[in-house]
Design a protein around this motif. Structure first.
Motif, PDB file in Angstrom:
ATOM      1  N   ILE B 154       0.488  -1.060   0.217  1.00  0.00           N
ATOM      2  CA  ILE B 154       0.268   0.450  -0.223  1.00  0.00           C
ATOM      3  C   ILE B 154       0.759   1.298  -0.185  1.00  0.00           C
ATOM      4  O   ILE B 154       0.886   2.420  -0.808  1.00  0.00           O
ATOM      5  N   ASP B 155       2.100   0.642   1.567  1.00  0.00           N
ATOM      6  CA  ASP B 155       2.495   2.195   1.003  1.00  0.00           C
ATOM      7  C   ASP B 155       3.450   2.609  -0.556  1.00  0.00           C
ATOM      8  O   ASP B 155       4.031   3.825  -0.165  1.00  0.00           O
ATOM      9  N   LEU B 156       3.971   1.334  -1.437  1.00  0.00           N
ATOM     10  CA  LEU B 156       4.307   1.461  -2.667  1.00  0.00           C
ATOM     11  C   LEU B 156       3.819   1.996  -3.899  1.00  0.00           C
ATOM     12  O   LEU B 156       3.734   2.346  -4.641  1.00  0.00           O
ATOM     13  N   GLY B 157       2.161   2.560  -3.162  1.00  0.00           N
ATOM     14  CA  GLY B 157       1.559   2.833  -4.365  1.00  0.00           C
ATOM     15  C   GLY B 157       0.180   2.375  -4.577  1.00  0.00           C
ATOM     16  O   GLY B 157      -0.681   2.613  -5.649  1.00  0.00           O
ATOM     17  N   PHE B 158       0.045   0.516  -4.520  1.00  0.00           N
ATOM     18  CA  PHE B 158      -1.321  -0.275  -4.300  1.00  0.00           C
ATOM     19  C   PHE B 158      -1.806   0.199  -3.414  1.00  0.00           C
ATOM     20  O   PHE B 158      -2.226  -1.236  -2.569  1.00  0.00           O
ATOM     21  N   GLU B 159      -2.890   0.702  -3.869  1.00  0.00           N
ATOM     22  CA  GLU B 159      -3.648   1.202  -3.112  1.00  0.00           C
ATOM     23  C   GLU B 159      -4.868  -0.485  -2.176  1.00  0.00           C
ATOM     24  O   GLU B 159      -5.115  -0.398  -0.996  1.00  0.00           O
ATOM     25  N   ASN B 160      -5.071  -0.659  -3.276  1.00  0.00           N
ATOM     26  CA  ASN B 160      -5.870  -1.662  -2.774  1.00  0.00           C
ATOM     27  C   ASN B 160      -5.694  -3.433  -3.155  1.00  0.00           C
ATOM     28  O   ASN B 160      -6.465  -3.952  -2.554  1.00  0.00           O
ATOM     29  N   PHE B 161      -4.416  -3.129  -2.611  1.00  0.00           N
ATOM     30  CA  PHE B 161      -3.579  -4.517  -2.210  1.00  0.00           C
ATOM     31  C   PHE B 161      -4.151  -4.981  -0.776  1.00  0.00           C
ATOM     32  O   PHE B 161      -4.204  -4.255   0.092  1.00  0.00           O
ATOM     33  N   ARG B 162      -4.761  -6.465  -0.719  1.00  0.00           N
ATOM     34  CA  ARG B 162      -4.927  -6.825   0.579  1.00  0.00           C
ATOM     35  C   ARG B 162      -4.158  -8.233   0.552  1.00  0.00           C
ATOM     36  O   ARG B 162      -4.492  -9.548  -0.605  1.00  0.00           O
ATOM     37  N   PHE B 163      -3.946  -8.361   1.685  1.00  0.00           N
ATOM     38  CA  PHE B 163      -2.712  -9.611   1.874  1.00  0.00           C
ATOM     39  C   PHE B 163      -3.467 -10.161   3.297  1.00  0.00           C
ATOM     40  O   PHE B 163      -2.560  -9.868   4.447  1.00  0.00           O
ATOM     41  N   ASP B 164      -4.530 -10.427   3.734  1.00  0.00           N
ATOM     42  CA  ASP B 164      -5.154 -11.382   4.776  1.00  0.00           C
ATOM     43  C   ASP B 164      -4.647 -12.630   5.071  1.00  0.00           C
ATOM     44  O   ASP B 164      -5.485 -12.980   5.889  1.00  0.00           O
ATOM     45  N   TRP B 165      -3.899 -13.466   4.495  1.00  0.00           N
ATOM     46  CA  TRP B 165      -4.060 -14.625   4.858  1.00  0.00           C
ATOM     47  C   TRP B 165      -4.096 -15.154   6.166  1.00  0.00           C
ATOM     48  O   TRP B 165      -4.512 -16.272   6.940  1.00  0.00           O
ATOM     49  N   LEU B 166      -3.317 -14.223   6.989  1.00  0.00           N
ATOM     50  CA  LEU B 166      -3.059 -14.724   8.627  1.00  0.00           C
ATOM     51  C   LEU B 166      -4.085 -15.417   8.675  1.00  0.00           C
ATOM     52  O   LEU B 166      -4.745 -15.809  10.429  1.00  0.00           O
ATOM     53  N   VAL B 167      -4.621 -13.581   9.105  1.00  0.00           N
ATOM     54  CA  VAL B 167      -6.358 -14.320   9.397  1.00  0.00           C
ATOM     55  C   VAL B 167      -7.422 -14.159   8.759  1.00  0.00           C
ATOM     56  O   VAL B 167      -8.944 -14.443   9.215  1.00  0.00           O
ATOM     57  N   ASN B 168      -7.562 -15.253   8.156  1.00  0.00           N
ATOM     58  CA  ASN B 168      -8.461 -15.435   7.375  1.00  0.00           C
ATOM     59  C   ASN B 168      -8.560 -17.057   7.053  1.00  0.00           C
ATOM     60  O   ASN B 168      -7.332 -17.911   6.715  1.00  0.00           O
ATOM     61  N   PRO B 169      -9.285 -17.789   7.639  1.00  0.00           N
ATOM     62  CA  PRO B 169      -9.493 -19.534   8.155  1.00  0.00           C
ATOM     63  C   PRO B 169      -9.288 -19.790   6.874  1.00  0.00           C
ATOM     64  O   PRO B 169      -8.987 -21.437   7.131  1.00  0.00           O
ATOM     65  N   ASP B 170      -9.801 -19.473   5.666  1.00  0.00           N
ATOM     66  CA  ASP B 170     -10.225 -20.350   4.110  1.00  0.00           C
ATOM     67  C   ASP B 170      -8.262 -20.618   3.329  1.00  0.00           C
ATOM     68  O   ASP B 170      -7.605 -21.186   3.379  1.00  0.00           O
ATOM     69  N   MET B 171      -7.414 -19.355   3.977  1.00  0.00           N
ATOM     70  CA  MET B 171      -5.635 -19.183   3.298  1.00  0.00           C
ATOM     71  C   MET B 171      -5.214 -19.252   4.264  1.00  0.00           C
ATOM     72  O   MET B 171      -3.982 -19.182   3.589  1.00  0.00           O
TER      73      MET B 171
END
Lengths: 294, 309
Positions: B154-171
């Motif tokens: 996000i700080d690099l400019g990809f504002e919609n980047f999501r990476f929440d695998w660690l808290v996502n039960p499926d991932m």
């Protein structure tokens, strides 16, 4: 070296492929290095800087306070003396466990390869299984046994466990190494009147330096990095550093101090990393010997 | 014990040929005895003990009231166990495949007379020296959605980047894969590199003389000769996967909920914190079964191979 002598010409395609090859290798090296780099950078920042900066941003000042805190003040569970006592615990467990298991492995390997008796091969096969069983299958009986022996939750108990389950590996290493020693050497020494221990001490041990180094490094790494036995069999005061680190990181009260966590993690990794850097060749040999067992 | 043995040695030496059943003849057996006893008790005895417990109704303390296969039925009707077993399938499968792939590719690349090969190899392999607890701690930080990669992107400019695998039960199980691959793939690379260096040079030269290119040589000659390395690597990796306990403990602690539990964590939780010794023992026996299913064919082929030599 000239192009004609090799019959090949370096075309631009080959040059491009070669450049791509290096690019891939270097990118992968960066990927492997990155987690450690991030840990190091994080450990040098203060909490505010961690919140505002990103993973790869450099710390504005060289702040070593997180390291001091991880070493001497951080709370693991209810104990706020940092991870230094546990770091020392690990050494107290590792040193005797490595020495005893290596010595036993050397003698066992010597017997199995040079003093075979009926059933010794069968026993070796039975021992090998011990390298591979999931330790979950012995966890509860061992906990009970340690209780009966009165060494539950003690350093002695952990040393005992590591020796018991380390001997399979050390025996394997020494057996494979001694397998290459010609039996005639031992036979000749016996004709000269040398006994079991004389041969071991005078002839076999002097030849064994390389395998001793490999075994010691392997055992050191395995035991230092152990968590399962540590968490199952140690008491509050005898926890190895891996258990303490895990408690520290999972302690959830107060604001999370990631810099302290990262400093503690690096401290916990330092001894084995040092071994790897100083004796990488032997470390790899241990890995492959443990792997290709045969 | 040892000093006694050493003292008896000169006697035997004087008598020339060792007498039948003299102490010297017994020496090898005597020095092996402690290991034999400890192995029989602490490996085989305990294994049987755990097996027995898995057929009892033991809860907080071992009890010896036998209930048949009830614990196994409970185990396989337990949703948490099914999750753990499924996770092991996903985690183990991906972990092994990716490690093998990366290991082979990196080993082949490094085998191309690379400058600074030693340094690069050292970098690939160093995670193997580190405890899974440290690895878990490091990746917990990197994969943390509020501070880790997500924030970096996000700080690099990809504002919609999501990476929440660690808290996502499926991932979350894939987070385990990432960390474990980082840890072990360099080791597989080292195995294959050693294998590549051991391939008969004449064979490769012959292939080149026959006009085979580098790619064909690898595909037709070199890789097939590395079959034993593939086999060993697979056994070791699956063994690591089945035993994985510390990585889960440090990276996810089984969470969210029990979405990232593996059998080893299930066993530990039920035996030591949930007072379900019978159930925990049953799960340990299933783990043992998995390891043996891989190990027995492996040892069989290895030992048979040795005899042929």
């Amino acid at each position: 070296m000239s192009k004609t002598s090799t019959g090949r010409q370096t075309t631009w395609v080959e040059k491009a492929l070669r450049a791509a090859l290096y690019a891939v290798l270097i990118i992968m090296a960066a990927v492997y290095l990155m987690p450690f780099l991030v840990m190091l950078l994080t450990s040098l920042k203060d909490v505010e800087e961690i919140r505002t900066g990103t993973l790869l941003s450099l710390p504005s000042t060289l702040d070593l306070s997180a390291w001091g805190k991880a070493w001497g003040e951080a709370c693991t569970g209810n104990n706020c003396g940092g991870i230094s006592p546990y770091f020392l615990n690990s050494f107290q467990i590792v040193i005797p466990a490595v020495l005893i298991s290596t010595l036993l492995g050397a003698i066992n390997g010597y017997v199995i390869s040079l003093w075979k008796f009926r059933g010794s091969d069968l026993f070796f096969a039975a021992l090998l299984v011990g390298c591979f069983i999931p330790f979950q299958v012995i966890l509860l009986p061992m906990a009970r046994t340690l209780g009966w022996l009165g060494i539950a939750n003690t350093t002695t108990g952990l040393v005992f466990v590591h020796v018991v389950y380390g001997v399979a590996f050390t025996t394997l290493f020494f057996r494979n190494f001694y397998q290459a020693i010609p039996g005639e050497l031992v036979k000749a020494a016996r004709l000269d009147g040398a006994g079991f221990f004389t041969i071991f001490y005078r002839i076999i041990l002097p030849l064994s330096t390389p395998i001793i180094v490999v075994t010691v490094i392997w055992q050191f790494t395995q035991i230092w990095n152990d968590f399962l036995f540590g968490v199952a069999f140690s008491g509050f005061d005898t926890q190895p550093v891996t258990v303490a680190l895990n408690n520290l990181v999972n302690t959830s009260f107060g604001g999370k101090e990631y810099n302290v966590d990262m400093a503690a993690a690096i401290i916990a990794a330092l001894p084995t990393l040092a071994v790897y850097v100083l004796a990488g060749k032997y470390f790899v040999r241990g890995l492959t010997a443990g792997a290709v067992k045969g | 014990m040892n000093t006694k043995a050493a003292n008896s040695e000169p006697k035997k030496a004087q008598s020339g040929r060792p007498a039948r059943l003299s102490l010297a003849d017994w020496m090898p057996k005597i020095v092996m005895a402690p290991t034999v006893v400890v192995t029989l008790v602490c490996i085989y005895g305990y294994m049987i003990w755990t097996a027995v417990l898995s057929f009892t109704n033991s809860r907080m303390l071992p009890s010896y009231k036998f209930v048949g296969v009830e614990q196994y039925e409970r185990l396989f009707n337990n949703d948490r166990w099914i999750v753990a077993l499924t996770n092991l399938g996903i985690f183990g499968g991906l972990f092994i495949l990716i490690c093998l792939f990366l290991g082979v590719v990196l080993a082949i690349f490094l085998d191309q007379k690379i400058r600074a090969e030693g340094a690069i190899r050292t970098i690939y392999l160093y995670p193997m020296a580190i405890s899974f607890i440290v690895t878990g701690t490091a990746w917990k930080w990197l994969l943390n959605p509020t501070n880790g990669f997500e924030k970096l992107m996000i700080d690099l400019g990809f504002e919609n980047f999501r990476f929440d695998w660690l808290v996502n039960p499926d991932m979350v199980v894939y987070c385990l894969v990432i960390a474990a691959v980082w840890q072990a793939s360099g080791f597989v690379m080292a195995l294959f590199l050693a294998g590549l260096r051991g391939v008969d040079g004449d064979l490769i030269k012959a292939a080149h003389l026959d006009g085979a290119g580098t790619f064909t040589t690898y595909r037709r000659i070199i890789l097939p000769s590395l079959k034993p390395v593939f086999f060993s690597a697979m056994v070791i990796l699956s063994h690591i996967a089945i035993k994985s306990f510390d990585l889960v403990a440090a990276l996810t602690n089984g969470g969210p909920g029990y979405a990232s539990d593996l059998p080893a964590n299930f066993m530990y939780a039920h035996t030591f914190t949930r007072s379900q010794v019978g159930l925990g023992s049953a799960s340990a026996m299933v783990m043992l079964g998995c390891v043996l299913a891989i190990l027995i064919p492996y040892l069989y082929s290895e030992l048979r191979g040795e005899r042929h030599e």
